[in-house]
Design a protein around this motif. Structure first.
Motif, PDB file in Angstrom:
ATOM      1  N   MET A  88       0.838  -1.205   0.000  1.00  0.00           N
ATOM      2  CA  MET A  88       0.000   0.000   0.000  1.00  0.00           C
ATOM      3  C   MET A  88       0.872   1.252   0.000  1.00  0.00           C
ATOM      4  N   LEU A  89       1.925   1.255   0.825  1.00  0.00           N
ATOM      5  CA  LEU A  89       2.823   2.406   0.905  1.00  0.00           C
ATOM      6  C   LEU A  89       3.566   2.620  -0.411  1.00  0.00           C
ATOM      7  N   VAL A  90       3.974   1.536  -1.046  1.00  0.00           N
ATOM      8  CA  VAL A  90       4.659   1.625  -2.339  1.00  0.00           C
ATOM      9  C   VAL A  90       3.708   2.203  -3.384  1.00  0.00           C
ATOM     10  N   ALA A  91       2.471   1.742  -3.391  1.00  0.00           N
ATOM     11  CA  ALA A  91       1.473   2.249  -4.342  1.00  0.00           C
ATOM     12  C   ALA A  91       1.238   3.745  -4.156  1.00  0.00           C
ATOM     13  N   GLU A  92       1.388   4.214  -2.934  1.00  0.00           N
ATOM     14  CA  GLU A  92       1.218   5.642  -2.646  1.00  0.00           C
ATOM     15  C   GLU A  92       2.482   6.443  -2.947  1.00  0.00           C
ATOM     16  N   GLY A  93       3.575   5.767  -3.275  1.00  0.00           N
ATOM     17  CA  GLY A  93       4.817   6.443  -3.614  1.00  0.00           C
ATOM     18  C   GLY A  93       5.654   6.879  -2.422  1.00  0.00           C
ATOM     19  N   VAL A  94       5.414   6.298  -1.263  1.00  0.00           N
ATOM     20  CA  VAL A  94       6.126   6.690  -0.053  1.00  0.00           C
ATOM     21  C   VAL A  94       7.634   6.469  -0.184  1.00  0.00           C
ATOM     22  N   PHE A  95       8.036   5.422  -0.880  1.00  0.00           N
ATOM     23  CA  PHE A  95       9.454   5.103  -1.006  1.00  0.00           C
ATOM     24  C   PHE A  95      10.088   5.722  -2.260  1.00  0.00           C
ATOM     25  N   ASN A  96       9.384   6.617  -2.922  1.00  0.00           N
ATOM     26  CA  ASN A  96       9.926   7.302  -4.094  1.00  0.00           C
ATOM     27  C   ASN A  96      10.735   8.535  -3.721  1.00  0.00           C
ATOM     28  N   HIS A  97      10.868   8.802  -2.446  1.00  0.00           N
ATOM     29  CA  HIS A  97      11.656   9.941  -1.974  1.00  0.00           C
ATOM     30  C   HIS A  97      13.120   9.709  -2.347  1.00  0.00           C
ATOM     31  N   PRO A  98      13.846  10.776  -2.723  1.00  0.00           N
ATOM     32  CA  PRO A  98      15.261  10.624  -3.088  1.00  0.00           C
ATOM     33  C   PRO A  98      16.131  10.021  -1.980  1.00  0.00           C
ATOM     34  N   LEU A  99      15.636  10.017  -0.772  1.00  0.00           N
ATOM     35  CA  LEU A  99      16.349   9.429   0.359  1.00  0.00           C
ATOM     36  C   LEU A  99      16.582   7.931   0.150  1.00  0.00           C
ATOM     37  N   PHE A 100      15.646   7.267  -0.526  1.00  0.00           N
ATOM     38  CA  PHE A 100      15.720   5.823  -0.727  1.00  0.00           C
ATOM     39  C   PHE A 100      16.374   5.525  -2.073  1.00  0.00           C
ATOM     40  N   ILE A 101      17.551   4.880  -2.009  1.00  0.00           N
ATOM     41  CA  ILE A 101      18.277   4.561  -3.232  1.00  0.00           C
ATOM     42  C   ILE A 101      18.027   3.106  -3.624  1.00  0.00           C
ATOM     43  N   ARG A 102      18.121   2.849  -4.912  1.00  0.00           N
ATOM     44  CA  ARG A 102      17.902   1.513  -5.434  1.00  0.00           C
ATOM     45  C   ARG A 102      19.227   0.776  -5.547  1.00  0.00           C
ATOM     46  N   PRO A 103      19.292  -0.476  -5.320  1.00  0.00           N
ATOM     47  CA  PRO A 103      18.222  -1.341  -4.827  1.00  0.00           C
ATOM     48  C   PRO A 103      17.909  -1.036  -3.365  1.00  0.00           C
ATOM     49  N   PHE A 104      16.630  -1.038  -3.060  1.00  0.00           N
ATOM     50  CA  PHE A 104      16.146  -0.735  -1.718  1.00  0.00           C
ATOM     51  C   PHE A 104      15.413  -1.961  -1.198  1.00  0.00           C
ATOM     52  N   SER A 105      15.655  -2.305   0.073  1.00  0.00           N
ATOM     53  CA  SER A 105      14.966  -3.468   0.622  1.00  0.00           C
ATOM     54  C   SER A 105      14.564  -3.232   2.077  1.00  0.00           C
ATOM     55  N   ILE A 106      13.526  -3.926   2.444  1.00  0.00           N
ATOM     56  CA  ILE A 106      13.074  -3.973   3.837  1.00  0.00           C
ATOM     57  C   ILE A 106      13.174  -5.436   4.231  1.00  0.00           C
ATOM     58  N   ARG A 107      13.912  -5.688   5.319  1.00  0.00           N
ATOM     59  CA  ARG A 107      14.176  -7.067   5.729  1.00  0.00           C
ATOM     60  C   ARG A 107      13.714  -7.318   7.146  1.00  0.00           C
ATOM     61  N   LEU A 108      13.219  -8.510   7.361  1.00  0.00           N
ATOM     62  CA  LEU A 108      12.951  -8.987   8.708  1.00  0.00           C
ATOM     63  C   LEU A 108      14.285  -9.455   9.258  1.00  0.00           C
ATOM     64  N   ALA A 109      14.649  -8.970  10.447  1.00  0.00           N
ATOM     65  CA  ALA A 109      15.959  -9.281  11.018  1.00  0.00           C
ATOM     66  C   ALA A 109      15.817  -9.750  12.460  1.00  0.00           C
ATOM     67  N   ASP A 110      16.818 -10.494  12.913  1.00  0.00           N
ATOM     68  CA  ASP A 110      16.854 -10.903  14.314  1.00  0.00           C
ATOM     69  C   ASP A 110      17.529  -9.806  15.138  1.00  0.00           C
ATOM     70  N   GLU A 111      17.794 -10.094  16.402  1.00  0.00           N
ATOM     71  CA  GLU A 111      18.374  -9.101  17.310  1.00  0.00           C
ATOM     72  C   GLU A 111      19.777  -8.672  16.892  1.00  0.00           C
ATOM     73  N   GLU A 112      20.466  -9.510  16.135  1.00  0.00           N
ATOM     74  CA  GLU A 112      21.820  -9.203  15.674  1.00  0.00           C
ATOM     75  C   GLU A 112      21.826  -8.642  14.253  1.00  0.00           C
ATOM     76  N   PHE A 113      20.658  -8.309  13.729  1.00  0.00           N
ATOM     77  CA  PHE A 113      20.458  -7.728  12.406  1.00  0.00           C
ATOM     78  C   PHE A 113      20.877  -8.656  11.274  1.00  0.00           C
TER      79      PHE A 113
END
Length: 154
Positions: A88-113
């Motif tokens: 939903m956020l991607v469809a709204e263009g939230v991650f199109n800000h110049p702050l986010f460079i490609r390749p861009f990822s969101i990962r599920l991580a443990d306590e040690e990243f």
């Protein structure tokens, strides 16, 4: 854990929006290529970190408190909900800000990243990137320049 609970999606959406606003406000010139999500099933917390492992924001989802003990598929269900919120956020263009460079990822991580699962990945798969457009315009400008320069020589 209710799979399609709109309140959970609203809380997760808020988590991402507050975190992104914080990133834009505090360091608008930085470049972010990774965000990390951590789930604490015992406390019901969802934590969002930047790639420097700095906590951006956290939210408690009361429906998820102790869910790991009750539901063995908690992580896969939580990932499914996270992915739908991020879509939903991607469809709204939230991650199109110049702050986010490609390749861009969101990962599920443990306590040690250490990455447990990819939640979302965005690559620049547009064949006509900004560099190509710049070169195209430059090519046309050079052609015009050469025509003017060589117009005297005939």
């Amino acid at each position: 854990m209710t799979k399609e609970n709109p309140k959970i999606k609203s809380v997760l959406r808020s988590l991402f929006q507050v975190s992104i606003d914080k990133l834009v406000r505090e360091d608008p010139s930085s470049a972010i290529s990774n965000l990390y999500v951590q789930l604490d099933a015992e406390a019901g917390e969802v934590l969002l970190y930047d790639e420097r492992e700095r906590l951006l924001h956290k939210k408690v989802i009361f429906d998820w408190i102790g869910a790991g003990r009750k539901d063995h598929n908690f992580i896969s269900k939580a990932l499914s909900i996270l992915r739908s919120v991020i879509e939903m956020l991607v469809a709204e263009g939230v991650f199109n800000h110049p702050l986010f460079i490609r390749p861009f990822s969101i990962r599920l991580a443990d306590e040690e990243f250490k990455g447990l699962a990819d939640v979302y990945t965005m690559v620049d798969d547009d064949p006509s990137s900004d560099d190509d457009l710049l070169m195209k315009d430059l090519d046309e400008e050079l052609d015009v320049f050469l025509k003017k320069l060589l117009s005297d020589v005939k």
